[in-house]
Design an enzyme around this catalytic site. Structure first.
Site, PDB file in Angstrom:
ATOM      1  CE  LYS A   9      44.545   1.847 -39.459  1.00 45.53           C
ATOM      2  NZ  LYS A   9      44.121   1.328 -40.363  1.00 45.53           N
ATOM      3  NE  ARG A  13      49.001   5.714 -42.857  1.00 41.40           N
ATOM      4  CZ  ARG A  13      47.136   5.530 -42.136  1.00 41.40           C
ATOM      5  NH1 ARG A  13      46.628   6.019 -41.252  1.00 41.40           N
ATOM      6  NH2 ARG A  13      46.804   5.068 -43.153  1.00 41.40           N
ATOM      7  NE  ARG A  36      36.242   3.234 -44.331  1.00 41.11           N
ATOM      8  CZ  ARG A  36      37.643   2.796 -44.109  1.00 41.11           C
ATOM      9  NH1 ARG A  36      37.986   3.343 -43.105  1.00 41.11           N
ATOM     10  NH2 ARG A  36      38.743   3.224 -45.051  1.00 41.11           N
ATOM     11  NE  ARG A  54      38.745   6.758 -45.336  1.00 39.81           N
ATOM     12  CZ  ARG A  54      38.680   6.449 -44.389  1.00 39.81           C
ATOM     13  NH1 ARG A  54      38.606   6.086 -43.221  1.00 39.81           N
ATOM     14  NH2 ARG A  54      40.021   5.849 -44.604  1.00 39.81           N
ATOM     15  NE  ARG A  85      43.273   4.298 -47.947  1.00 37.07           N
ATOM     16  CZ  ARG A  85      42.409   3.901 -47.480  1.00 37.07           C
ATOM     17  NH1 ARG A  85      41.106   3.863 -47.885  1.00 37.07           N
ATOM     18  NH2 ARG A  85      41.745   3.756 -46.439  1.00 37.07           N
TER      19      ARG A  85
HETATM   20  P1  AP5 Z   1      37.875   0.360 -40.512  1.00 39.50           P
HETATM   21  O1  AP5 Z   1      37.486   0.321 -38.934  1.00 39.50           O
HETATM   22  O2  AP5 Z   1      37.084   1.694 -40.703  1.00 39.50           O
HETATM   23  O3  AP5 Z   1      39.623  -0.459 -40.863  1.00 39.50           O
HETATM   24  P2  AP5 Z   1      40.838   0.880 -40.323  1.00 39.50           P
HETATM   25  O4  AP5 Z   1      41.994   0.081 -40.273  1.00 39.50           O
HETATM   26  O5  AP5 Z   1      40.202   1.910 -39.448  1.00 39.50           O
HETATM   27  O6  AP5 Z   1      40.753   1.573 -42.055  1.00 39.50           O
HETATM   28  P3  AP5 Z   1      41.061   2.761 -42.537  1.00 39.50           P
HETATM   29  O7  AP5 Z   1      40.953   2.726 -43.911  1.00 39.50           O
HETATM   30  O8  AP5 Z   1      39.884   3.386 -41.684  1.00 39.50           O
HETATM   31  O9  AP5 Z   1      42.602   3.022 -42.014  1.00 39.50           O
HETATM   32  P4  AP5 Z   1      43.857   3.464 -42.974  1.00 39.50           P
HETATM   33  O10 AP5 Z   1      44.557   3.282 -41.773  1.00 39.50           O
HETATM   34  O11 AP5 Z   1      43.917   3.650 -44.283  1.00 39.50           O
HETATM   35  O12 AP5 Z   1      43.203   5.022 -43.045  1.00 39.50           O
HETATM   36  P5  AP5 Z   1      42.420   6.474 -41.875  1.00 39.50           P
HETATM   37  O13 AP5 Z   1      41.555   7.229 -42.151  1.00 39.50           O
HETATM   38  O14 AP5 Z   1      43.875   6.502 -40.420  1.00 39.50           O
HETATM   39  O15 AP5 Z   1      37.127  -0.818 -40.998  1.00 39.50           O
HETATM   40  C1  AP5 Z   1      37.184  -1.070 -43.062  1.00 39.50           C
HETATM   41  C2  AP5 Z   1      35.857  -1.843 -42.578  1.00 39.50           C
HETATM   42  O16 AP5 Z   1      36.060  -3.248 -42.106  1.00 39.50           O
HETATM   43  C3  AP5 Z   1      35.365  -1.246 -42.088  1.00 39.50           C
HETATM   44  O17 AP5 Z   1      33.077  -1.579 -43.570  1.00 39.50           O
HETATM   45  C4  AP5 Z   1      34.126  -2.500 -41.017  1.00 39.50           C
HETATM   46  O18 AP5 Z   1      33.260  -2.620 -40.445  1.00 39.50           O
HETATM   47  C5  AP5 Z   1      35.121  -3.639 -41.440  1.00 39.50           C
HETATM   48  N1  AP5 Z   1      35.763  -4.526 -40.488  1.00 39.50           N
HETATM   49  C6  AP5 Z   1      36.514  -3.940 -39.320  1.00 39.50           C
HETATM   50  N2  AP5 Z   1      36.890  -5.405 -39.498  1.00 39.50           N
HETATM   51  C7  AP5 Z   1      36.237  -6.515 -39.755  1.00 39.50           C
HETATM   52  C8  AP5 Z   1      36.095  -7.334 -39.267  1.00 39.50           C
HETATM   53  N3  AP5 Z   1      37.207  -8.646 -38.040  1.00 39.50           N
HETATM   54  N4  AP5 Z   1      36.103  -8.541 -39.892  1.00 39.50           N
HETATM   55  C9  AP5 Z   1      35.180  -8.165 -41.546  1.00 39.50           C
HETATM   56  N5  AP5 Z   1      35.095  -6.796 -41.338  1.00 39.50           N
HETATM   57  C10 AP5 Z   1      35.317  -5.859 -40.808  1.00 39.50           C
HETATM   58  O19 AP5 Z   1      44.056   7.149 -42.878  1.00 39.50           O
HETATM   59  C11 AP5 Z   1      43.548   7.924 -43.718  1.00 39.50           C
HETATM   60  C12 AP5 Z   1      44.287   8.532 -44.883  1.00 39.50           C
HETATM   61  O20 AP5 Z   1      44.630   9.754 -44.220  1.00 39.50           O
HETATM   62  C13 AP5 Z   1      45.792   7.858 -45.262  1.00 39.50           C
HETATM   63  O21 AP5 Z   1      45.951   7.032 -46.663  1.00 39.50           O
HETATM   64  C14 AP5 Z   1      46.817   8.743 -45.589  1.00 39.50           C
HETATM   65  O22 AP5 Z   1      46.211   9.473 -46.707  1.00 39.50           O
HETATM   66  C15 AP5 Z   1      46.501   9.998 -44.211  1.00 39.50           C
HETATM   67  N6  AP5 Z   1      46.830   9.474 -42.882  1.00 39.50           N
HETATM   68  C16 AP5 Z   1      46.457   9.214 -41.997  1.00 39.50           C
HETATM   69  N7  AP5 Z   1      46.994   9.452 -40.779  1.00 39.50           N
HETATM   70  C17 AP5 Z   1      48.507   9.289 -41.184  1.00 39.50           C
HETATM   71  C18 AP5 Z   1      49.642   9.527 -40.792  1.00 39.50           C
HETATM   72  N8  AP5 Z   1      49.717   9.340 -39.324  1.00 39.50           N
HETATM   73  N9  AP5 Z   1      50.826   9.901 -41.429  1.00 39.50           N
HETATM   74  C19 AP5 Z   1      50.604  10.213 -42.853  1.00 39.50           C
HETATM   75  N10 AP5 Z   1      48.982  10.327 -43.560  1.00 39.50           N
HETATM   76  C20 AP5 Z   1      48.608   9.782 -42.852  1.00 39.50           C
END
Ligand code: AP5
Length: 219
Positions: A13, A86, A125, A158, A169
């Site tokens: 994402k 979410r 990552r 991270r 997660r």
């Molecule tokens: P990346 O693009 O970083 O993936 P992502 O989907 O953004 O993953 P996140 O881990 O950031 O998502 P998340 O939703 O768990 O975390 P968030 O920060 O929102 O890609 C990941 C890796 O894969 C990278 O190294 C990339 O290079 C590689 N990659 C990407 N695409 C690829 C492909 N096609 N092929 C191969 N490799 C690839 O949330 C963190 C925490 O915050 C949550 O756990 C929660 O506690 C809290 N939080 C955030 N939002 C909310 C909400 N709305 N409600 C409640 N809690 C929340």
């Protein structure tokens, strides 16, 4: 354009939202990035979120909803939402806020990836603590190992990308977030499904081909 990008942790994402934001000149509003910035700044909101994030659980809806709606109000040129909504409660509150502002979401994209690819993506990552650029030790390497291409900062892992936290997660995703797709479909909203198991460039091309059509419709 006002877009929502859905998908499990590690679906790509953040990677794809940065590209979408550049192409369509809209803001990238990542709930995770905003929470991490609040934590780094030591705000009350950041301190409240900390224990949930570190354990791989979701931060309570009442903390998230106001934070994201404030960010959307400041994004006059449009936005792509990353990581929000979410839960079904967050989706309902987002709908209410949009209706009050007489606004609508232009498109919803769901990145689909099987669980078995996610562990490798997240444990590999690396991110830049300064500019937020995201790399992968195999799939998206920086030019010099461990160093950000943009600002030469040392890349970091991270804390919630450790294997034991990734498992929690994913559990939170299946129990609380997967239902958001059904929420939108149940309200007659069309959700663009993208196979995000493909490589990064292919996923970007698939998303752009769908969003270019939407963009030409909204002008
Ligand atoms: P990346 O693009 O970083 O993936 P992502 O989907 O953004 O993953 P996140 O881990 O950031 O998502 P998340 O939703 O768990 O975390 P968030 O920060 O929102 O890609 C990941 C890796 O894969 C990278 O190294 C990339 O290079 C590689 N990659 C990407 N695409 C690829 C492909 N096609 N092929 C191969 N490799 C690839 O949330 C963190 C925490 O915050 C949550 O756990 C929660 O506690 C809290 N939080 C955030 N939002 C909310 C909400 N709305 N409600 C409640 N809690 C929340």
């Amino acid at each position: 354009m006002k877009l929502i990008l859905l998908g499990p942790p590690g679906a790509g994402k953040g990677t794809q939202c940065k590209r979408i934001a550049d192409r369509y000149e809209i803001a990238h509003l990542s709930s995770g990035d905003i929470l991490r910035a609040q934590r780094a700044a030591g705000t009350e909101l950041g301190q409240k979120a900390q224990k949930y994030m570190d354990s791989g659980g979701l931060v309570p809806d009442d903390i998230i909803i106001g934070m994201m709606i404030d960010a959307m109000k400041k994004a006059a040129a449009g936005y792509v939402l990353d990581g929000f909504p979410r839960t079904v409660v967050q989706a309902e509150e987002l709908d209410k806020a949009l209706a009050e502002a007489s606004e609508e979401i232009t498109g919803i994209v769901n990145l689909q990836v099987p669980d078995d690819l996610i562990l490798d993506r997240l444990t590999g990552r690396r991110s830049c603590p300064q500019c937020g650029a995201v790399y992968h030790i195999q799939n998206l390497k920086p030019r010099a190992e461990g160093i950000c291409d943009r600002d030469a900062q040392t890349l970091v892992q991270r804390p919630d990308d450790k294997p034991e936290v990734v498992a929690d997660r994913l559990k939170a995703y299946h129990e609380q977030t997967a239902a958001v797709v059904s929420y939108y479909e149940g309200r007659g909203k069309s959700v663009i499904i993208i196979d995000a198991a493909d490589d990064i460039e292919q996923v970007t091309a698939s998303i752009f081909s769908k969003l270019d059509v939407l963009c030409s419709r909204v002008g």
